[in-house]
Design a protein around this motif. Structure first.
Motif, PDB file in Angstrom:
ATOM      1  N   GLU A  55       0.818  -1.225   0.000  1.00 14.92           N
ATOM      2  CA  GLU A  55       0.000   0.000   0.000  1.00 14.92           C
ATOM      3  C   GLU A  55       0.847   1.268   0.000  1.00 14.92           C
ATOM      4  O   GLU A  55       0.659   2.141  -0.853  1.00 14.92           O
ATOM      5  CB  GLU A  55      -0.973  -0.005   1.168  1.00 14.92           C
ATOM      6  N   PRO A  56       1.799   1.414   0.942  1.00 17.69           N
ATOM      7  CA  PRO A  56       2.632   2.626   0.886  1.00 17.69           C
ATOM      8  C   PRO A  56       3.498   2.704  -0.363  1.00 17.69           C
ATOM      9  O   PRO A  56       3.779   3.795  -0.860  1.00 17.69           O
ATOM     10  CB  PRO A  56       3.485   2.547   2.156  1.00 17.69           C
ATOM     11  N   GLN A  59       1.401   4.135  -3.123  1.00 16.50           N
ATOM     12  CA  GLN A  59       1.247   5.580  -2.956  1.00 16.50           C
ATOM     13  C   GLN A  59       2.494   6.312  -3.437  1.00 16.50           C
ATOM     14  O   GLN A  59       2.394   7.361  -4.084  1.00 16.50           O
ATOM     15  CB  GLN A  59       0.970   5.904  -1.482  1.00 16.50           C
ATOM     16  N   GLY A  62       2.636   5.832  -7.359  1.00 16.86           N
ATOM     17  CA  GLY A  62       1.499   6.334  -8.119  1.00 16.86           C
ATOM     18  C   GLY A  62       0.818   5.289  -8.984  1.00 16.86           C
ATOM     19  O   GLY A  62       0.100   5.631  -9.929  1.00 16.86           O
TER      20      GLY A  62
END
Length: 326
Positions: A55-56, A59, A62
């Motif tokens: 997940e990170p 982020q 992108g």
């Protein structure tokens, strides 16, 4: 003087021209979702690490980072799949070090060569193994008592692992060899189902890669020792197997990310940079603390060197115990 200056400018221009394609590639990457193929079943250490990073990382890049589980053959199924994907950074392997460091010693034939067909991208965590017993079945209070109990009951105890040749399995074999004790190994398709059978009393003990520590806190399992050379900073009161009398006991492994061989170096460098940022984040550290693992942000070269060290250490044990793959 003018000739020297001109020559320097020509060399500088040539260097920039060589570097620009790599810089542009790193900047353009990624342009689509990334898949992370986990070599073990859902719920195990590799799966939890992959999901804590995904997940990170998505982020930061992108683009979505999708986790898929392809368990089996101690990581060979996932490793083979990733090795045959395009070398573009869009398919990564998350595995214990076993796929690269252990499997070549276990299997006489493999459908891929981990040393040639995969490249290290980023280490994720040092995964410790925790000797846990079902207290309803094994009436001991510490590791020394446990070893004595095994000697008094040869062949009566069984232990689970995430699979034949996995680090928890090798930790059990290491204990059998160094302690001159015997127990029956029961392989599972992942750590989570092995823990469930430990809780149910189907097996008596296990070198847990951390996924069962929650049950220790709940009093359902008893933690006796860790398989590391030194005590864990997360569990400073828990002794090592060496303190229980097994000198030199070391069953730690390094979990991390690999890519198909030939993946461009700028892409590997970008992934390594972003993954290492995740490993240093408080959220990731907290997730690792929950399973007793320690974040390990390394360069690809450092990660590869660790794998080579593990290969020598575990290879010797595999030959001594005559362990073969499923």
């Amino acid at each position: 003087m003018r000739t020297t200056t001109l020559a320097r400018r020509v060399l500088l221009a040539a260097a920039l021209a060589t570097a620009l394609p790599g810089i542009a590639l790193a900047q353009a990457f990624p342009a689509k979702p990334i898949r992370v193929i986990v070599s073990f079943a859902p719920g195990g250490a590799a799966d939890q690490i992959a999901r804590a990073v995904s997940e990170p990382l998505a982020q930061a890049l992108g683009q979505p980072v999708v986790v898929e589980n392809r368990a089996g053959a101690n990581g060979n199924i996932a490793g083979d799949f990733v090795s045959k994907q395009p070398a573009d950074g869009y398919t990564l392997l998350m595995s214990s070090g076993g796929t690269v460091s252990i499997n070549p010693h276990l299997y006489a034939k493999m459908s891929f060569d981990p040393a040639k067909d995969l490249v290290p991208v980023a280490s994720a965590a040092r995964v410790l193994v925790y000797l846990q017993v079902n207290p309803a079945k094994v009436p001991v209070n510490n590791a020394k008592e446990f070893l004595a109990y095994m000697k008094a009951n040869p062949g009566k105890l069984s232990f689970g692992s995430p699979g034949n040749g996995s680090s928890p399995h090798l930790a059990g074999e290491m204990m059998k060899s160094m302690g001159n004790v015997y127990a029956t190994h029961i392989p599972y398709r992942g750590a989570a189902p092995a823990i469930q059978d430990l809780l149910a009393g189907q097996v008596d003990f296990m070198f847990d890669p951390g996924v069962g520590l929650q049950h220790t806190k709940a009093g359902k399992l008893k933690l006796l020792a860790i398989g590391s050379p030194k005590r864990s900073p997360l569990y400073p009161d828990v002794p090592t197997m060496e303190e229980a009398g097994l000198k030199g006991f070391d069953a730690d492994t390094w979990f991390g990310f690999y890519a198909p061989a030939g993946t461009p170096q700028p892409v590997v460098a970008r992934l390594n940079t972003e993954i290492n940022k995740v490993l240093r984040s408080p959220a990731f550290v907290e997730r690792m603390n929950a399973i007793g693992a320690i974040p390990a942000p390394f360069s690809p070269q450092e990660f590869g060197a660790r794998a080579q060290e593990d290969s020598k250490r575990f290879g010797a044990l595999i030959r001594e115990r005559r362990i073969v793959g499923d």
